[in-house]
Scaffold this active site. Sequence first.
Site, PDB file in Angstrom:
ATOM      1  NE  ARG A  37       1.970  39.385 -84.378  1.00 50.38           N
ATOM      2  CZ  ARG A  37       2.159  39.048 -83.162  1.00 50.38           C
ATOM      3  NH1 ARG A  37       2.136  40.285 -82.253  1.00 50.38           N
ATOM      4  NH2 ARG A  37       3.729  38.270 -82.478  1.00 50.38           N
ATOM      5  CE1 TYR A  73       7.043  32.504 -78.487  1.00 55.65           C
ATOM      6  CE2 TYR A  73       8.291  30.255 -79.624  1.00 55.65           C
ATOM      7  CZ  TYR A  73       7.840  31.883 -80.097  1.00 55.65           C
ATOM      8  OH  TYR A  73       7.379  32.878 -80.948  1.00 55.65           O
ATOM      9  CG  ASN A 122       1.296  36.051 -83.885  1.00 55.47           C
ATOM     10  OD1 ASN A 122       1.931  34.794 -84.453  1.00 55.47           O
ATOM     11  ND2 ASN A 122       0.830  35.873 -82.752  1.00 55.47           N
ATOM     12  CD  GLU A 172      12.917  36.651 -76.987  1.00 59.25           C
ATOM     13  OE1 GLU A 172      11.920  36.814 -76.560  1.00 59.25           O
ATOM     14  OE2 GLU A 172      12.383  37.598 -78.381  1.00 59.25           O
ATOM     15  CG  HIS A 192       8.548  36.461 -81.263  1.00 64.97           C
ATOM     16  ND1 HIS A 192       8.059  36.442 -79.979  1.00 64.97           N
ATOM     17  CD2 HIS A 192       9.638  37.080 -80.975  1.00 64.97           C
ATOM     18  CE1 HIS A 192       8.676  36.677 -79.059  1.00 64.97           C
ATOM     19  NE2 HIS A 192      10.131  36.938 -79.131  1.00 64.97           N
ATOM     20  CB  THR A 231      -0.242  38.351 -79.803  1.00 65.50           C
ATOM     21  OG1 THR A 231       0.626  39.508 -78.508  1.00 65.50           O
ATOM     22  CG2 THR A 231      -0.147  37.269 -79.613  1.00 65.50           C
ATOM     23  CE  LYS A 258       5.301  33.455 -84.065  1.00 60.26           C
ATOM     24  NZ  LYS A 258       4.264  33.298 -83.162  1.00 60.26           N
TER      25      LYS A 258
HETATM   26  P1  CMP Z   1       4.798  35.565 -79.838  1.00 61.59           P
HETATM   27  O1  CMP Z   1       4.368  36.510 -79.643  1.00 61.59           O
HETATM   28  O2  CMP Z   1       5.168  34.484 -81.282  1.00 61.59           O
HETATM   29  O3  CMP Z   1       4.646  34.877 -78.650  1.00 61.59           O
HETATM   30  C1  CMP Z   1       4.220  33.372 -77.614  1.00 61.59           C
HETATM   31  C2  CMP Z   1       2.976  32.624 -78.641  1.00 61.59           C
HETATM   32  O4  CMP Z   1       2.078  32.395 -78.711  1.00 61.59           O
HETATM   33  C3  CMP Z   1       2.312  34.259 -79.761  1.00 61.59           C
HETATM   34  O5  CMP Z   1       3.367  35.443 -80.025  1.00 61.59           O
HETATM   35  C4  CMP Z   1       1.180  33.487 -80.274  1.00 61.59           C
HETATM   36  O6  CMP Z   1       1.113  33.207 -81.424  1.00 61.59           O
HETATM   37  C5  CMP Z   1       0.748  32.449 -79.476  1.00 61.59           C
HETATM   38  N1  CMP Z   1      -0.376  31.722 -78.686  1.00 61.59           N
HETATM   39  C6  CMP Z   1      -1.129  31.343 -78.636  1.00 61.59           C
HETATM   40  N2  CMP Z   1      -2.675  31.174 -77.735  1.00 61.59           N
HETATM   41  C7  CMP Z   1      -2.119  32.684 -77.478  1.00 61.59           C
HETATM   42  C8  CMP Z   1      -2.293  33.326 -76.579  1.00 61.59           C
HETATM   43  N3  CMP Z   1      -3.922  32.491 -75.817  1.00 61.59           N
HETATM   44  N4  CMP Z   1      -2.014  34.175 -75.442  1.00 61.59           N
HETATM   45  C9  CMP Z   1      -1.062  34.582 -76.116  1.00 61.59           C
HETATM   46  N5  CMP Z   1       0.294  34.215 -77.086  1.00 61.59           N
HETATM   47  C10 CMP Z   1      -0.688  33.014 -78.037  1.00 61.59           C
END
Ligand code: CMP
Length: 139
Positions: free
Chosen positions: A103, A50, A113, A127, A116, A92, A10
Amino acid sequence: AIERTFSIIKPDATRRNLTGAITQKLEESGLRVVASRRIQMTEDQAKKFYEVHAERPFYGDLVNFMSSGPVVVQVLEGENAISKNREVMGATNPSDAAEGTIRAEFAESIDANSVHGSDSPENAELEIKQFFTEDQIVG
Ligand code: CMP
């Protein structure tokens, strides 16, 4: 079984020059990078990617963040690649991520973070298709 999964390094990580360090962690876990490209996502690309989160309160910020700078999109291949990648990424929210995970080591926040990874075989296939054609993947 040998699987393929989709990974994104990211914008928070490319900004801090962590592409190599993160790829090294992925490779050390046994995953192979069978396709890789550095791109700047358009807002439309990020929105589509997304889409499953469209109703979530963080969707707008997520789309803005993912199109805010370069990302590295990758296809990873290996035994149980989907769960292996999720294991090496960590939770996450970096404050919940196990020691030694990507992470835990690199993420700045739940939004920034660093990586992905696909959460299921179905999503991995969808994807991968959004960013790579079959001839761009070399196993
Ligand atoms: P990712 O795996 O890219 O998928 C969705 C992204 O939304 C996740 O990583 C996080 O970086 C972001 N995100 C922000 N807030 C939340 C949340 N409350 N729960 C899950 N994902 C979140």
